[in-house]
Design a protein around this motif. Sequence first.
Motif, PDB file in Angstrom:
ATOM      1  N   PRO A  43       0.814  -1.225   0.000  1.00  0.00           N
ATOM      2  CA  PRO A  43       0.000   0.000   0.000  1.00  0.00           C
ATOM      3  C   PRO A  43       0.844   1.270   0.000  1.00  0.00           C
ATOM      4  CG  PRO A  43      -0.069  -1.111   2.135  1.00  0.00           C
ATOM      5  CD  PRO A  43       0.597  -2.051   1.187  1.00  0.00           C
ATOM      6  N   SER A  44       2.121   1.127   0.321  1.00  0.00           N
ATOM      7  CA  SER A  44       2.992   2.300   0.321  1.00  0.00           C
ATOM      8  C   SER A  44       3.695   2.525  -1.021  1.00  0.00           C
ATOM      9  CB  SER A  44       4.065   2.157   1.417  1.00  0.00           C
ATOM     10  OG  SER A  44       4.877   1.021   1.180  1.00  0.00           O
ATOM     11  N   ASP A  45       3.399   1.655  -1.983  1.00  0.00           N
ATOM     12  CA  ASP A  45       4.013   1.775  -3.306  1.00  0.00           C
ATOM     13  C   ASP A  45       3.605   3.106  -3.941  1.00  0.00           C
ATOM     14  OD1 ASP A  45       4.763   1.632  -5.960  1.00  0.00           O
ATOM     15  OD2 ASP A  45       4.202  -0.468  -6.202  1.00  0.00           O
ATOM     16  N   PRO A  46       4.552   4.009  -4.197  1.00  0.00           N
ATOM     17  CA  PRO A  46       4.186   5.325  -4.745  1.00  0.00           C
ATOM     18  C   PRO A  46       3.715   5.261  -6.198  1.00  0.00           C
ATOM     19  CG  PRO A  46       6.566   5.080  -4.678  1.00  0.00           C
ATOM     20  CD  PRO A  46       6.008   3.885  -3.978  1.00  0.00           C
ATOM     21  N   ASP A  47       3.907   4.119  -6.834  1.00  0.00           N
ATOM     22  CA  ASP A  47       3.537   3.992  -8.242  1.00  0.00           C
ATOM     23  C   ASP A  47       2.172   3.324  -8.449  1.00  0.00           C
ATOM     24  OD1 ASP A  47       6.014   5.081  -9.043  1.00  0.00           O
ATOM     25  OD2 ASP A  47       6.976   3.116  -8.819  1.00  0.00           O
ATOM     26  N   LEU A  48       1.410   3.126  -7.367  1.00  0.00           N
ATOM     27  CA  LEU A  48       0.144   2.398  -7.478  1.00  0.00           C
ATOM     28  C   LEU A  48      -0.815   3.050  -8.475  1.00  0.00           C
ATOM     29  CD1 LEU A  48      -0.699   1.321  -3.807  1.00  0.00           C
ATOM     30  CD2 LEU A  48      -0.171  -0.167  -5.747  1.00  0.00           C
ATOM     31  N   VAL A  49      -0.945   4.353  -8.397  1.00  0.00           N
ATOM     32  CA  VAL A  49      -1.878   5.051  -9.291  1.00  0.00           C
ATOM     33  C   VAL A  49      -1.475   4.842 -10.742  1.00  0.00           C
ATOM     34  CG1 VAL A  49      -2.732   7.307 -10.010  1.00  0.00           C
ATOM     35  CG2 VAL A  49      -2.588   6.752  -7.576  1.00  0.00           C
ATOM     36  N   GLU A  50      -0.191   5.012 -11.033  1.00  0.00           N
ATOM     37  CA  GLU A  50       0.280   4.837 -12.399  1.00  0.00           C
ATOM     38  C   GLU A  50       0.129   3.386 -12.857  1.00  0.00           C
ATOM     39  OE1 GLU A  50       1.187   5.598 -16.030  1.00  0.00           O
ATOM     40  OE2 GLU A  50       0.961   7.171 -14.510  1.00  0.00           O
ATOM     41  N   ARG A  51       0.353   2.433 -11.953  1.00  0.00           N
ATOM     42  CA  ARG A  51       0.191   1.017 -12.298  1.00  0.00           C
ATOM     43  C   ARG A  51      -1.266   0.698 -12.616  1.00  0.00           C
ATOM     44  NH1 ARG A  51       3.377  -2.499  -7.811  1.00  0.00           N
ATOM     45  NH2 ARG A  51       2.342  -4.195  -8.976  1.00  0.00           N
ATOM     46  N   ALA A  52      -2.183   1.282 -11.843  1.00  0.00           N
ATOM     47  CA  ALA A  52      -3.610   1.067 -12.112  1.00  0.00           C
ATOM     48  C   ALA A  52      -3.990   1.643 -13.471  1.00  0.00           C
ATOM     49  CB  ALA A  52      -4.448   1.691 -11.003  1.00  0.00           C
ATOM     50  N   ARG A  53      -3.496   2.843 -13.766  1.00  0.00           N
ATOM     51  CA  ARG A  53      -3.812   3.482 -15.056  1.00  0.00           C
ATOM     52  C   ARG A  53      -3.261   2.656 -16.218  1.00  0.00           C
ATOM     53  NH1 ARG A  53      -2.153   9.571 -13.182  1.00  0.00           N
ATOM     54  NH2 ARG A  53      -4.137  10.141 -12.199  1.00  0.00           N
ATOM     55  N   GLU A  57      -5.499   0.821 -19.032  1.00  0.00           N
ATOM     56  CA  GLU A  57      -5.308   1.214 -20.433  1.00  0.00           C
ATOM     57  C   GLU A  57      -4.984  -0.003 -21.299  1.00  0.00           C
ATOM     58  OE1 GLU A  57      -2.433   4.172 -23.111  1.00  0.00           O
ATOM     59  OE2 GLU A  57      -2.538   4.385 -20.927  1.00  0.00           O
ATOM     60  N   LYS A  58      -4.184  -0.918 -20.770  1.00  0.00           N
ATOM     61  CA  LYS A  58      -3.831  -2.123 -21.511  1.00  0.00           C
ATOM     62  C   LYS A  58      -5.063  -2.992 -21.766  1.00  0.00           C
ATOM     63  CE  LYS A  58      -0.709  -6.132 -21.412  1.00  0.00           C
ATOM     64  NZ  LYS A  58       0.369  -6.815 -20.641  1.00  0.00           N
ATOM     65  N   LYS A  62     -12.007  -4.235 -22.741  1.00  0.00           N
ATOM     66  CA  LYS A  62     -12.233  -5.565 -22.171  1.00  0.00           C
ATOM     67  C   LYS A  62     -12.654  -5.492 -20.705  1.00  0.00           C
ATOM     68  CE  LYS A  62      -9.439  -8.932 -23.041  1.00  0.00           C
ATOM     69  NZ  LYS A  62      -8.182  -9.727 -23.164  1.00  0.00           N
ATOM     70  N   VAL A  63     -12.363  -4.349 -20.047  1.00  0.00           N
ATOM     71  CA  VAL A  63     -12.691  -4.235 -18.628  1.00  0.00           C
ATOM     72  C   VAL A  63     -13.657  -3.079 -18.397  1.00  0.00           C
ATOM     73  CG1 VAL A  63     -10.809  -2.656 -18.015  1.00  0.00           C
ATOM     74  CG2 VAL A  63     -11.706  -4.235 -16.301  1.00  0.00           C
ATOM     75  N   THR A 361      -5.707  -6.849  -9.184  1.00  0.00           N
ATOM     76  CA  THR A 361      -6.756  -7.395 -10.038  1.00  0.00           C
ATOM     77  C   THR A 361      -6.541  -6.993 -11.492  1.00  0.00           C
ATOM     78  OG1 THR A 361      -8.362  -7.348  -8.221  1.00  0.00           O
ATOM     79  CG2 THR A 361      -9.251  -7.418 -10.462  1.00  0.00           C
ATOM     80  N   LEU A 362      -6.347  -5.718 -11.742  1.00  0.00           N
ATOM     81  CA  LEU A 362      -6.202  -5.222 -13.116  1.00  0.00           C
ATOM     82  C   LEU A 362      -4.941  -5.764 -13.783  1.00  0.00           C
ATOM     83  CD1 LEU A 362      -7.317  -1.490 -12.685  1.00  0.00           C
ATOM     84  CD2 LEU A 362      -8.658  -3.393 -13.613  1.00  0.00           C
ATOM     85  N   GLU A 363      -3.844  -5.804 -13.043  1.00  0.00           N
ATOM     86  CA  GLU A 363      -2.598  -6.319 -13.624  1.00  0.00           C
ATOM     87  C   GLU A 363      -2.725  -7.815 -13.919  1.00  0.00           C
ATOM     88  OE1 GLU A 363       0.799  -3.227 -11.936  1.00  0.00           O
ATOM     89  OE2 GLU A 363       0.492  -5.145 -10.886  1.00  0.00           O
ATOM     90  N   SER A 364      -3.399  -8.550 -13.048  1.00  0.00           N
ATOM     91  CA  SER A 364      -3.608  -9.984 -13.289  1.00  0.00           C
ATOM     92  C   SER A 364      -4.429 -10.198 -14.551  1.00  0.00           C
ATOM     93  CB  SER A 364      -4.303 -10.626 -12.080  1.00  0.00           C
ATOM     94  OG  SER A 364      -3.513 -10.541 -10.917  1.00  0.00           O
ATOM     95  N   LEU A 365      -5.508  -9.441 -14.697  1.00  0.00           N
ATOM     96  CA  LEU A 365      -6.363  -9.566 -15.881  1.00  0.00           C
ATOM     97  C   LEU A 365      -5.592  -9.160 -17.137  1.00  0.00           C
ATOM     98  CD1 LEU A 365      -9.746  -8.112 -14.510  1.00  0.00           C
ATOM     99  CD2 LEU A 365      -9.124 -10.519 -14.804  1.00  0.00           C
ATOM    100  N   ALA A 366      -4.794  -8.114 -17.032  1.00  0.00           N
ATOM    101  CA  ALA A 366      -4.014  -7.655 -18.182  1.00  0.00           C
ATOM    102  C   ALA A 366      -2.997  -8.706 -18.625  1.00  0.00           C
ATOM    103  CB  ALA A 366      -3.299  -6.342 -17.838  1.00  0.00           C
ATOM    104  N   GLU A 367      -2.554  -9.538 -17.674  1.00  0.00           N
ATOM    105  CA  GLU A 367      -1.613 -10.616 -17.998  1.00  0.00           C
ATOM    106  C   GLU A 367      -2.317 -11.899 -18.426  1.00  0.00           C
ATOM    107  OE1 GLU A 367       0.554 -10.947 -14.400  1.00  0.00           O
ATOM    108  OE2 GLU A 367       1.599  -9.021 -14.647  1.00  0.00           O
TER     109      GLU A 367
END
Length: 395
Positions: A43-53, A57-58, A62-63, A361-367
Motif C-alpha cells: 500500500p505504500s508503493d508510490p507507483d500504485l496510481v500509475e500502475r492502475a492506469r 489502459e492495456k 475488455k474491462v 486485479t487489473l494487472e492480473s487480468l491484463a496478464e
Amino acid sequence: MRVVTTAQPLDVQPTPLALLLLGREADPKSERGVECPGDLPSPSDPDLVERARAAKEKLGDKVFILGHHYQRDEVIEFADVTGDSFKLAKDAAAKPEAEYIVFCGVHFMAESADILTSDDQKVVLPDLAAGCSMADMATAEQVAECWDALTEAGIAGVTVPVSYMNSSADIKAFTGKHGGTICTSSNAKKALEWAFEQGEKVLFLPDQHLGRNTAVRDMGMSLDDCVVYNPHKPNGGLTAEQLRDAKMILWRGHCSVHGRFSVDSVNDVRARIPGVNVLVHPECKHEVVAAADYVGSTEYIIKALEAAPAGSKWAIGTELNLVRRLANRFAAEDKEVVFLDKTVCFCSTMNRIDLPHLVWTLESLAEGTLVNQIQVDKETESFAKLALERMLALP
C-alpha cells in the motif's frame, strides 16, 4: 516475598469461526470470503496510481470497473461508473462488450452483477473478503427454517417474501422460488404494495429497519403490525398467534453502519448546527428516521444535495466515504455537509477494496490471469433472476 511462575502454553485449538475471522479459513456459503490469492502490491508503493492506469489502459474495452458510492476515493477514481448496487449491476448488463466486470463493492453486489450479465462476461471482486454483515445475517438454511415455521402457523400460503437487494444470491433465489420480489431502498414501497396485492403478509429480508420504515412511514401501518423474526431463537422467538396477527414479518438483520446512528446523534447535531437539515438512509433505526427531516436512498441523498440552496446545512446519516465526498463536492457551492454522528464509521468490509487490491486485479487480468471470479450456480441464478425480473416489472 512474591513468587512469579511462568505459565505453560495452553493447548487451545481455534474454532472454525475464529479461523474465519483470522482470515485462515474460508466458508463458501458465507458472504465473507477470506482468501485472496496472489501477491498484492504494497500500500505504500508510490507507483500504485500509475500502475492502475497502465493496467486499465492495456485492458481497454475488455474491462468495465464499477464503483459503489461507499468506496474509497482512491478506488472511485478508476471507476467507469458509480452508483448503488442495483444501478451498477444494470450498468454491467448494459455493457456486453466488456469481458471483465470488476465490481468495487461487496460480495452480494458482484453476485447480482453475475446474475444479470451474460455467460460470456466474468465478474471479478478485487477482494473476496469484501462481504456484507447485513447479508450474512440471513442464510439459506435459516430462511428455510423460517418458512417451515410460517407453514406450521398456517400462513406460508398467504405470505409473500420481499428481499432487499442487500442479500445473497441464495436469499434472492428463495424469494423468486416462493413468488416474491426484490426491492431497493428506492422502490421498497412499490415492492410492498405489489406484495400485498399477491398475499396478506410479507416476510421482509434481511433488513428489519428498511422493512419497518417502509411499512410504517410510507404505507401507514402501525408498529404493532410488525414482528421481528429472530433466526437464532426457536420459531424465531414468536408464537404462532403472533405470526398470524402480523402483517410484516421482519427478519432480524441490520446494517452495521446505519444501525450506529441514534436519536442522540440527531439531537446533538441540531444543537451544534442551528438550522441543519437531517437526511438519513432508510436502513437507520425507526426512531432515527422519525427524528430526521428527510429520508432516502443514496441516490436520493445525492439528488437532494444537488437541489439544495446555497448556504444550506446538512447532516447526513449514511456511510462516511460518501458523506465526505459529498462534503468536498458541495463546499464550493456554499453547502455545509457533515456526518450525522461524531464517531467516524466507514463500512469496514466495503473498505477492503483498496488500491493495492484493484491494482493486483487489473494487472492480473491484463496478464491473462482471471482472479477472484464470482459465479452463481445456474439453478440459484434462475430463481434469483426471476425475483429480480419481478422487481423490474414494478410500475
